[in-house]
Design a protein around this motif. Structure first.
Motif, mmCIF file in Angstrom:
data_model
loop_
_atom_site.group_PDB
_atom_site.id
_atom_site.type_symbol
_atom_site.label_atom_id
_atom_site.label_comp_id
_atom_site.label_asym_id
_atom_site.label_seq_id
_atom_site.Cartn_x
_atom_site.Cartn_y
_atom_site.Cartn_z
ATOM 1 N N GLN A 248 0.862 -1.080 0.168
ATOM 2 C CA GLN A 248 -0.013 0.136 0.131
ATOM 3 C C GLN A 248 0.801 1.327 0.029
ATOM 4 O O GLN A 248 0.777 2.148 -0.728
ATOM 5 N N LYS A 249 1.914 1.151 0.769
ATOM 6 C CA LYS A 249 2.863 2.365 1.067
ATOM 7 C C LYS A 249 3.682 2.618 -0.384
ATOM 8 O O LYS A 249 3.637 3.638 -0.902
ATOM 9 N N ILE A 250 3.825 1.526 -1.084
ATOM 10 C CA ILE A 250 4.624 1.583 -2.309
ATOM 11 C C ILE A 250 3.767 2.021 -3.420
ATOM 12 O O ILE A 250 4.122 3.186 -4.297
ATOM 13 N N ALA B 93 1.325 4.182 -3.050
ATOM 14 C CA ALA B 93 0.940 5.493 -2.531
ATOM 15 C C ALA B 93 2.095 6.276 -2.965
ATOM 16 O O ALA B 93 2.031 7.259 -3.076
ATOM 17 N N GLY B 94 3.441 5.637 -3.663
ATOM 18 C CA GLY B 94 4.426 6.433 -3.757
ATOM 19 C C GLY B 94 5.375 6.904 -2.625
ATOM 20 O O GLY B 94 6.047 7.883 -2.844
ATOM 21 N N GLU B 95 5.235 6.292 -1.514
ATOM 22 C CA GLU B 95 5.937 6.676 -0.171
ATOM 23 C C GLU B 95 6.983 5.922 -0.030
ATOM 24 O O GLU B 95 7.678 6.245 1.245
ATOM 25 N N THR B 96 7.641 5.413 -0.876
ATOM 26 C CA THR B 96 9.052 4.552 -0.347
ATOM 27 C C THR B 96 9.617 4.216 -1.735
ATOM 28 O O THR B 96 9.122 4.022 -2.750
ATOM 29 N N ARG C 147 9.696 -0.714 -5.364
ATOM 30 C CA ARG C 147 8.949 0.181 -6.132
ATOM 31 C C ARG C 147 8.432 -0.769 -7.416
ATOM 32 O O ARG C 147 7.556 -0.634 -7.997
ATOM 33 N N ARG D 180 -5.142 1.627 9.352
ATOM 34 C CA ARG D 180 -4.052 1.348 8.516
ATOM 35 C C ARG D 180 -4.604 1.082 7.068
ATOM 36 O O ARG D 180 -3.648 1.490 6.276
ATOM 37 N N ARG E 238 -5.861 2.660 3.998
ATOM 38 C CA ARG E 238 -6.155 4.248 3.525
ATOM 39 C C ARG E 238 -7.079 4.554 2.846
ATOM 40 O O ARG E 238 -7.620 5.542 2.766
#
Length: 147
Positions: free
Chosen positions: A27-29, A31-34, A38, A78, A80
């Motif tokens: 989910q974080k990936i 969202a472009g947050e890490t 990728r 968590r 989102r």
């Protein structure tokens, strides 16, 4: 990272917890947050949807549902975005590959769960529909990674 196409009910405690963590990482990936992971091939099927965040939310919701059924408390806050109920195809070859892979893990790590699993048929994660075909192009079989 392993985002199983199989129903989370087949996973042992360790596998279910790992799936939750890896789903949150996905989910974080998405969202472009890490920067890490990728280009992980497991994410291709989520990126191919109209809304990858809703797709991963749909995936994570089913994982949280299984955790709740077992009495675990995974923090749904968590997740989102709201799940949309998106459906994705998965090939028969992929399901067979994942089933063999999971059984091998369970046989070593959780023999009691393995005995139950080996006597059953694989069920899919609720967001997937099985279609004819070989292993998915995004899969990197263990034998290929070891070479």
């Amino acid at each position: 990272m392993r985002l199983w196409s199989l129903n989370p009910l087949h996973l042992d405690r360790q596998g279910l917890s790992a799936l939750w963590r890896e789903g949150l990482l996905a989910q974080k990936i998405l969202a472009g947050e890490t920067a890490g992971y990728r280009h992980h091939p497991q994410l291709e099927r989520f990126r191919a949807t109209a809304d990858s965040m809703a797709a991963i939310a749909t995936y994570l919701t089913a994982v949280a549902d299984e955790a709740a059924a077992r009495g675990y408390r995974f923090d749904r806050d968590r997740i989102r975005t709201e799940p949309t109920g998106v459906r994705l195809p998965v090939t028969e070859g992929q399901v067979a590959y994942e089933w063999r892979h999971l059984l091998a893990k369970l046989q070593i790590r959780s023999p009691k769960v393995y005995e139950t699993a080996v006597a059953s048929r694989p069920q899919l994660h609720p967001m997937f529909d099985e279609v004819p075909g070989e292993i998915e192009p995004w899969e990197r079989p263990v034998s290929e990674r070891d070479q």
